[in-house]
Motif scaffolding. Sequence first.
Motif, mmCIF file in Angstrom:
data_model
loop_
_atom_site.group_PDB
_atom_site.id
_atom_site.type_symbol
_atom_site.label_atom_id
_atom_site.label_comp_id
_atom_site.label_asym_id
_atom_site.label_seq_id
_atom_site.Cartn_x
_atom_site.Cartn_y
_atom_site.Cartn_z
ATOM 1 N N PRO A 18 0.814 -1.219 0.000
ATOM 2 C CA PRO A 18 0.000 0.000 0.000
ATOM 3 C C PRO A 18 0.852 1.275 0.000
ATOM 4 C CG PRO A 18 -0.579 -1.437 1.850
ATOM 5 C CD PRO A 18 0.568 -2.063 1.138
ATOM 6 N N TYR A 19 2.057 1.191 0.524
ATOM 7 C CA TYR A 19 3.020 2.287 0.528
ATOM 8 C C TYR A 19 4.391 1.672 0.722
ATOM 9 C CZ TYR A 19 2.768 1.450 5.517
ATOM 10 O OH TYR A 19 2.785 0.833 6.742
ATOM 11 N N VAL A 20 5.441 2.414 0.439
ATOM 12 C CA VAL A 20 6.808 1.948 0.697
ATOM 13 C C VAL A 20 7.475 2.933 1.646
ATOM 14 C CG1 VAL A 20 7.107 0.644 -1.438
ATOM 15 C CG2 VAL A 20 7.684 3.049 -1.405
ATOM 16 N N LYS A 21 8.419 2.426 2.388
ATOM 17 C CA LYS A 21 9.146 3.241 3.357
ATOM 18 C C LYS A 21 10.599 3.314 2.902
ATOM 19 C CE LYS A 21 8.095 2.558 7.661
ATOM 20 N NZ LYS A 21 8.022 2.029 9.028
ATOM 21 N N THR A 22 11.156 4.513 2.907
ATOM 22 C CA THR A 22 12.552 4.654 2.513
ATOM 23 C C THR A 22 13.450 3.979 3.559
ATOM 24 O OG1 THR A 22 12.825 6.773 3.640
ATOM 25 C CG2 THR A 22 12.127 6.841 1.324
ATOM 26 N N ALA A 23 14.634 3.561 3.140
ATOM 27 C CA ALA A 23 15.579 2.898 4.042
ATOM 28 C C ALA A 23 16.562 3.894 4.647
ATOM 29 C CB ALA A 23 16.320 1.790 3.284
ATOM 30 N N ASP A 24 16.160 5.139 4.743
ATOM 31 C CA ASP A 24 16.999 6.193 5.325
ATOM 32 C C ASP A 24 17.021 6.072 6.853
ATOM 33 O OD1 ASP A 24 17.328 7.259 2.760
ATOM 34 O OD2 ASP A 24 15.499 8.458 2.974
ATOM 35 N N PRO A 25 17.994 6.747 7.519
ATOM 36 C CA PRO A 25 17.989 6.755 8.987
ATOM 37 C C PRO A 25 16.681 7.306 9.568
ATOM 38 C CG PRO A 25 20.077 7.572 8.170
ATOM 39 C CD PRO A 25 19.182 7.389 6.972
ATOM 40 N N PRO A 27 13.203 7.187 8.165
ATOM 41 C CA PRO A 27 12.378 6.703 7.043
ATOM 42 C C PRO A 27 11.169 7.597 6.770
ATOM 43 C CG PRO A 27 12.845 4.942 8.597
ATOM 44 C CD PRO A 27 13.287 6.215 9.239
ATOM 45 N N MET A 28 10.805 7.671 5.491
ATOM 46 C CA MET A 28 9.625 8.419 5.055
ATOM 47 C C MET A 28 8.736 7.493 4.241
ATOM 48 S SD MET A 28 11.436 11.959 3.788
ATOM 49 C CE MET A 28 9.948 12.474 2.985
ATOM 50 N N LEU A 29 7.438 7.665 4.348
ATOM 51 C CA LEU A 29 6.504 6.895 3.541
ATOM 52 C C LEU A 29 6.417 7.509 2.151
ATOM 53 C CD1 LEU A 29 3.606 6.246 6.054
ATOM 54 C CD2 LEU A 29 5.484 4.734 5.439
ATOM 55 N N ARG A 30 6.410 6.638 1.155
ATOM 56 C CA ARG A 30 6.312 7.074 -0.237
ATOM 57 C C ARG A 30 5.165 6.328 -0.907
ATOM 58 N NH1 ARG A 30 9.761 11.131 -1.898
ATOM 59 N NH2 ARG A 30 9.187 10.286 -3.892
ATOM 60 N N PRO A 31 4.598 6.858 -1.985
ATOM 61 C CA PRO A 31 3.543 6.131 -2.690
ATOM 62 C C PRO A 31 4.124 4.871 -3.339
ATOM 63 C CG PRO A 31 4.161 8.107 -3.893
ATOM 64 C CD PRO A 31 4.890 8.147 -2.579
ATOM 65 N N PRO A 32 3.307 3.842 -3.511
ATOM 66 C CA PRO A 32 3.836 2.580 -4.037
ATOM 67 C C PRO A 32 4.292 2.652 -5.489
ATOM 68 C CG PRO A 32 1.457 2.491 -3.883
ATOM 69 C CD PRO A 32 1.890 3.774 -3.220
ATOM 70 N N ASP A 33 3.844 3.666 -6.248
ATOM 71 C CA ASP A 33 4.227 3.725 -7.662
ATOM 72 C C ASP A 33 5.664 4.194 -7.882
ATOM 73 O OD1 ASP A 33 3.853 6.370 -6.986
ATOM 74 O OD2 ASP A 33 2.475 6.817 -8.637
ATOM 75 N N TYR A 51 11.185 -7.145 7.316
ATOM 76 C CA TYR A 51 11.484 -6.176 6.266
ATOM 77 C C TYR A 51 12.905 -6.343 5.762
ATOM 78 C CZ TYR A 51 7.170 -3.695 7.213
ATOM 79 O OH TYR A 51 5.849 -3.370 7.356
ATOM 80 N N TRP A 52 13.094 -6.012 4.494
ATOM 81 C CA TRP A 52 14.398 -6.070 3.850
ATOM 82 C C TRP A 52 14.716 -4.707 3.258
ATOM 83 C CZ3 TRP A 52 17.317 -10.385 4.276
ATOM 84 C CH2 TRP A 52 16.661 -11.529 4.721
ATOM 85 N N GLY A 53 15.947 -4.265 3.446
ATOM 86 C CA GLY A 53 16.418 -3.061 2.772
ATOM 87 C C GLY A 53 16.843 -3.451 1.373
ATOM 88 N N VAL A 54 16.219 -2.868 0.358
ATOM 89 C CA VAL A 54 16.502 -3.227 -1.036
ATOM 90 C C VAL A 54 16.797 -1.959 -1.830
ATOM 91 C CG1 VAL A 54 15.612 -4.368 -3.107
ATOM 92 C CG2 VAL A 54 14.927 -5.206 -0.854
ATOM 93 N N ARG A 55 17.890 -1.980 -2.594
ATOM 94 C CA ARG A 55 18.278 -0.855 -3.451
ATOM 95 C C ARG A 55 17.655 -1.053 -4.829
ATOM 96 N NH1 ARG A 55 20.038 3.903 -2.980
ATOM 97 N NH2 ARG A 55 21.490 3.224 -1.397
ATOM 98 N N PHE A 56 16.779 -0.113 -5.210
ATOM 99 C CA PHE A 56 16.171 -0.095 -6.535
ATOM 100 C C PHE A 56 16.749 1.097 -7.296
ATOM 101 C CE2 PHE A 56 12.896 -2.225 -3.959
ATOM 102 C CZ PHE A 56 12.723 -3.382 -4.704
ATOM 103 N N THR A 57 16.331 1.278 -8.548
ATOM 104 C CA THR A 57 16.878 2.373 -9.352
ATOM 105 C C THR A 57 16.524 3.742 -8.786
ATOM 106 O OG1 THR A 57 14.951 2.258 -10.807
ATOM 107 C CG2 THR A 57 16.910 1.072 -11.514
ATOM 108 N N ARG A 58 15.367 3.867 -8.119
ATOM 109 C CA ARG A 58 14.933 5.168 -7.594
ATOM 110 C C ARG A 58 15.217 5.326 -6.104
ATOM 111 N NH1 ARG A 58 9.245 6.778 -9.916
ATOM 112 N NH2 ARG A 58 9.973 8.807 -9.242
ATOM 113 N N GLY A 59 16.055 4.461 -5.530
ATOM 114 C CA GLY A 59 16.416 4.602 -4.126
ATOM 115 C C GLY A 59 16.341 3.289 -3.371
ATOM 116 N N ALA A 60 16.654 3.353 -2.080
ATOM 117 C CA ALA A 60 16.614 2.170 -1.205
ATOM 118 C C ALA A 60 15.343 2.232 -0.370
ATOM 119 C CB ALA A 60 17.842 2.132 -0.316
ATOM 120 N N PHE A 61 14.641 1.107 -0.312
ATOM 121 C CA PHE A 61 13.365 1.055 0.392
ATOM 122 C C PHE A 61 13.286 -0.172 1.275
ATOM 123 C CE2 PHE A 61 12.726 3.263 -3.618
ATOM 124 C CZ PHE A 61 12.221 4.472 -3.162
ATOM 125 N N LEU A 62 12.432 -0.114 2.292
ATOM 126 C CA LEU A 62 12.157 -1.244 3.157
ATOM 127 C C LEU A 62 10.948 -1.975 2.591
ATOM 128 C CD1 LEU A 62 12.571 0.435 6.645
ATOM 129 C CD2 LEU A 62 14.270 -0.802 5.299
#
Length: 82
Positions: A18-25, A27-33, A51-62
């Motif tokens: 439903p949403y993604v969370k950034t893997a920053d110290p 974290p911020m909620l971001r839209p799933p798209d 949860y897993w920290g995963v690096r995608f092209t647009r950033g790292a997310f949990l």
Amino acid sequence: MSQEFPIGSKVRVIALPPYVKTADPMPMLRPPDIITIGEEGIVLDRRPGGYWGVRFTRGAFLIDSQYIESTEHPLQSQSDSE
């Protein structure tokens, strides 16, 4: 029933949360798209709660383990067909 992924392995998004969370110290909620189904990323680390920290092209997310799968599975199916 959480899956285990080795650090540094590639994973693929199989469903959008439903949403993604950034893997920053902080974290911020971001839209799933911000990520797409089928997008591949690299596992950075394991976090509490499945949860897993995963690096995608647009950033790292949990990402919860229910939304990702390992990309090594197709290799096993190729060896079974021989």
